[in-house]
Design a protein around this motif. Structure first.
Motif, PDB file in Angstrom:
ATOM      1  N   GLU A 114     -40.143  16.598 -12.587  1.00  0.00           N
ATOM      2  CA  GLU A 114     -41.559  16.285 -12.455  1.00  0.00           C
ATOM      3  C   GLU A 114     -42.333  16.930 -13.596  1.00  0.00           C
ATOM      4  OE1 GLU A 114     -42.819  17.954  -8.778  1.00  0.00           O
ATOM      5  OE2 GLU A 114     -42.335  20.007  -9.352  1.00  0.00           O
ATOM      6  N   SER A 115     -43.506  16.383 -13.860  1.00  0.00           N
ATOM      7  CA  SER A 115     -44.380  16.956 -14.871  1.00  0.00           C
ATOM      8  C   SER A 115     -45.006  18.228 -14.319  1.00  0.00           C
ATOM      9  CB  SER A 115     -45.466  15.955 -15.261  1.00  0.00           C
ATOM     10  OG  SER A 115     -46.376  16.541 -16.178  1.00  0.00           O
ATOM     11  N   SER A 116     -45.022  19.275 -15.154  1.00  0.00           N
ATOM     12  CA  SER A 116     -45.575  20.560 -14.716  1.00  0.00           C
ATOM     13  C   SER A 116     -46.885  20.883 -15.421  1.00  0.00           C
ATOM     14  CB  SER A 116     -44.570  21.682 -14.988  1.00  0.00           C
ATOM     15  OG  SER A 116     -44.326  21.806 -16.377  1.00  0.00           O
ATOM     16  N   GLY A 117     -47.538  19.876 -15.980  1.00  0.00           N
ATOM     17  CA  GLY A 117     -48.786  20.090 -16.688  1.00  0.00           C
ATOM     18  C   GLY A 117     -48.563  20.356 -18.163  1.00  0.00           C
ATOM     19  N   THR A 118     -47.931  21.472 -18.459  1.00  0.00           N
ATOM     20  CA  THR A 118     -47.640  21.814 -19.859  1.00  0.00           C
ATOM     21  C   THR A 118     -46.255  21.378 -20.289  1.00  0.00           C
ATOM     22  OG1 THR A 118     -46.845  24.010 -19.207  1.00  0.00           O
ATOM     23  CG2 THR A 118     -49.180  23.803 -19.797  1.00  0.00           C
ATOM     24  N   GLY A 119     -45.486  20.839 -19.362  1.00  0.00           N
ATOM     25  CA  GLY A 119     -44.120  20.434 -19.703  1.00  0.00           C
ATOM     26  C   GLY A 119     -43.463  19.697 -18.557  1.00  0.00           C
ATOM     27  N   VAL A 120     -42.166  19.922 -18.416  1.00  0.00           N
ATOM     28  CA  VAL A 120     -41.364  19.250 -17.393  1.00  0.00           C
ATOM     29  C   VAL A 120     -40.572  20.296 -16.624  1.00  0.00           C
ATOM     30  CG1 VAL A 120     -39.431  17.683 -17.001  1.00  0.00           C
ATOM     31  CG2 VAL A 120     -41.179  17.100 -18.684  1.00  0.00           C
ATOM     32  N   ALA A 121     -40.499  20.140 -15.314  1.00  0.00           N
ATOM     33  CA  ALA A 121     -39.721  21.030 -14.462  1.00  0.00           C
ATOM     34  C   ALA A 121     -38.551  20.247 -13.871  1.00  0.00           C
ATOM     35  CB  ALA A 121     -40.581  21.617 -13.353  1.00  0.00           C
ATOM     36  N   LEU A 122     -37.339  20.729 -14.106  1.00  0.00           N
ATOM     37  CA  LEU A 122     -36.124  20.142 -13.557  1.00  0.00           C
ATOM     38  C   LEU A 122     -35.589  21.068 -12.466  1.00  0.00           C
ATOM     39  CD1 LEU A 122     -34.270  19.139 -16.847  1.00  0.00           C
ATOM     40  CD2 LEU A 122     -35.440  17.593 -15.289  1.00  0.00           C
ATOM     41  N   ARG A 123     -35.194  20.505 -11.345  1.00  0.00           N
ATOM     42  CA  ARG A 123     -34.653  21.305 -10.239  1.00  0.00           C
ATOM     43  C   ARG A 123     -33.302  20.752  -9.806  1.00  0.00           C
ATOM     44  NH1 ARG A 123     -38.866  24.389  -7.974  1.00  0.00           N
ATOM     45  NH2 ARG A 123     -40.917  23.761  -8.765  1.00  0.00           N
ATOM     46  N   VAL A 124     -32.359  21.660  -9.645  1.00  0.00           N
ATOM     47  CA  VAL A 124     -31.052  21.306  -9.096  1.00  0.00           C
ATOM     48  C   VAL A 124     -30.804  22.257  -7.929  1.00  0.00           C
ATOM     49  CG1 VAL A 124     -28.579  21.117  -9.494  1.00  0.00           C
ATOM     50  CG2 VAL A 124     -30.180  20.528 -11.323  1.00  0.00           C
ATOM     51  N   SER A 125     -30.793  21.715  -6.710  1.00  0.00           N
ATOM     52  CA  SER A 125     -30.599  22.541  -5.520  1.00  0.00           C
ATOM     53  C   SER A 125     -29.411  22.030  -4.719  1.00  0.00           C
ATOM     54  CB  SER A 125     -31.859  22.536  -4.651  1.00  0.00           C
ATOM     55  OG  SER A 125     -32.163  21.217  -4.235  1.00  0.00           O
TER      56      SER A 125
END
Length: 282
Positions: free
Chosen positions: A199-210
């Motif tokens: 997802e977009s985090s405002g200043t960049g991109v956040a990737l999550r692997v859970s």
């Protein structure tokens, strides 16, 4: 006046002489005057810091090779000695040769990975920067691991937008995502779940692997990004202990960050944050 003006140059000379004698931590005094000589001192110190980082990285590689590559080399030598001492069939010799080739390939992979990590950590890794759709890249990695998840009876879910553009080195970031998914699948039992999101985090991109896997203990958690570190629960699984170190090095080279939260027996989540406009080598 000339001597006063050149006193800063003399500081640079003395520092260079100290470094030549092995004092790599030496730095030129910065007087804060802001003149050309002071700017030279700042630039010189920056260069020294970069050189010292490369030297430390090279020393760490040497130590790792001496410590962690000795065992597989000993195994290969042992297999070869047994084959030479016994009067086996051609098929037995072929089996031994095949195992030696596999060990050699594994060693080469470890060495190349260590070099990649060291270059990235020292800020000298070459990044092929381009603007690309990281959502599509994540989908490609997901499709690559989907058959593996099915074979292990693990539900692999993905939650990403249609498109999510970012500037970076596609192949290196692809290896980051692949390493994280591979780890999640490796330590998640059958009928568990692995989730991949972006997802977009405002200043960049956040990737999550859970995942809902075996988790990481509090004792092991601070060391998961260390080279060759293997948690107690991971020693039964095949691996070199370099995957997470490589992921952290590549993410840092893009000016991003990677973090992990985990509860033993309840699962783990890795979060990678990447800026839209990275500063390579930072």
């Amino acid at each position: 006046m000339a001597r006063r003006a050149l006193s800063g140059v003399d500081d640079v000379r003395r520092t260079a002489e100290s470094i030549a004698k092995g004092a790599f931590e030496s730095r030129v005094p910065v007087k804060g005057t802001g003149d050309e000589v002071d700017q030279l001192a700042v630039a010189f110190n920056g260069m020294l810091g970069q050189i010292e980082a490369v030297l430390c990285s090279m020393k760490e590689i040497t130590d790792n090779i001496a410590h962690d590559l000795r065992s597989p080399i000993t195994r290969m030598r042992g297999m070869a000695e047994v084959a030479l001492a016994s009067r086996g069939s051609v098929e037995e010799y072929e089996t031994v040769v095949g195992r030696v080739v596999e060990e050699c390939d594994r060693l080469l992979g470890m060495i190349n990975t260590m070099l990649d990590i060291s270059e990235a950590e020292a800020g000298v890794a070459k990044l092929n920067m381009e603007r690309f759709d990281i959502a599509q890249m994540v989908r490609d990695v997901y499709e690559l691991f989907q058959p593996v998840a099915e074979d292990r009876l693990i539900d692999l879910h993905i939650d990403i937008p249609d498109s999510l553009f970012l500037s970076g080195d596609v192949r290196k970031l692809q290896r980051v995502v692949a390493n994280l998914i591979d780890n999640a699948l490796k330590y998640t039992e059958a009928h568990g779940t692995v989730r991949l999101s972006a997802e977009s985090s405002g200043t960049g991109v956040a990737l999550r692997v859970s995942d809902t896997g075996i988790g990481i203990s509090e004792r092991d958690l601070p060391h998961v990004f260390d080279r060759f570190y293997r948690c107690d629960c991971s020693r039964s699984e095949q691996g070199s202990g370099l995957g997470l170190s490589l992921a952290k090095a590549f993410v840092s080279a893009h000016g991003g960050s990677i973090s992990v939260t985990s509860t033993a027996g309840a699962g783990t989540e890795f979060v990678v944050t990447l800026p839209h406009h990275p500063f390579p080598g930072r």
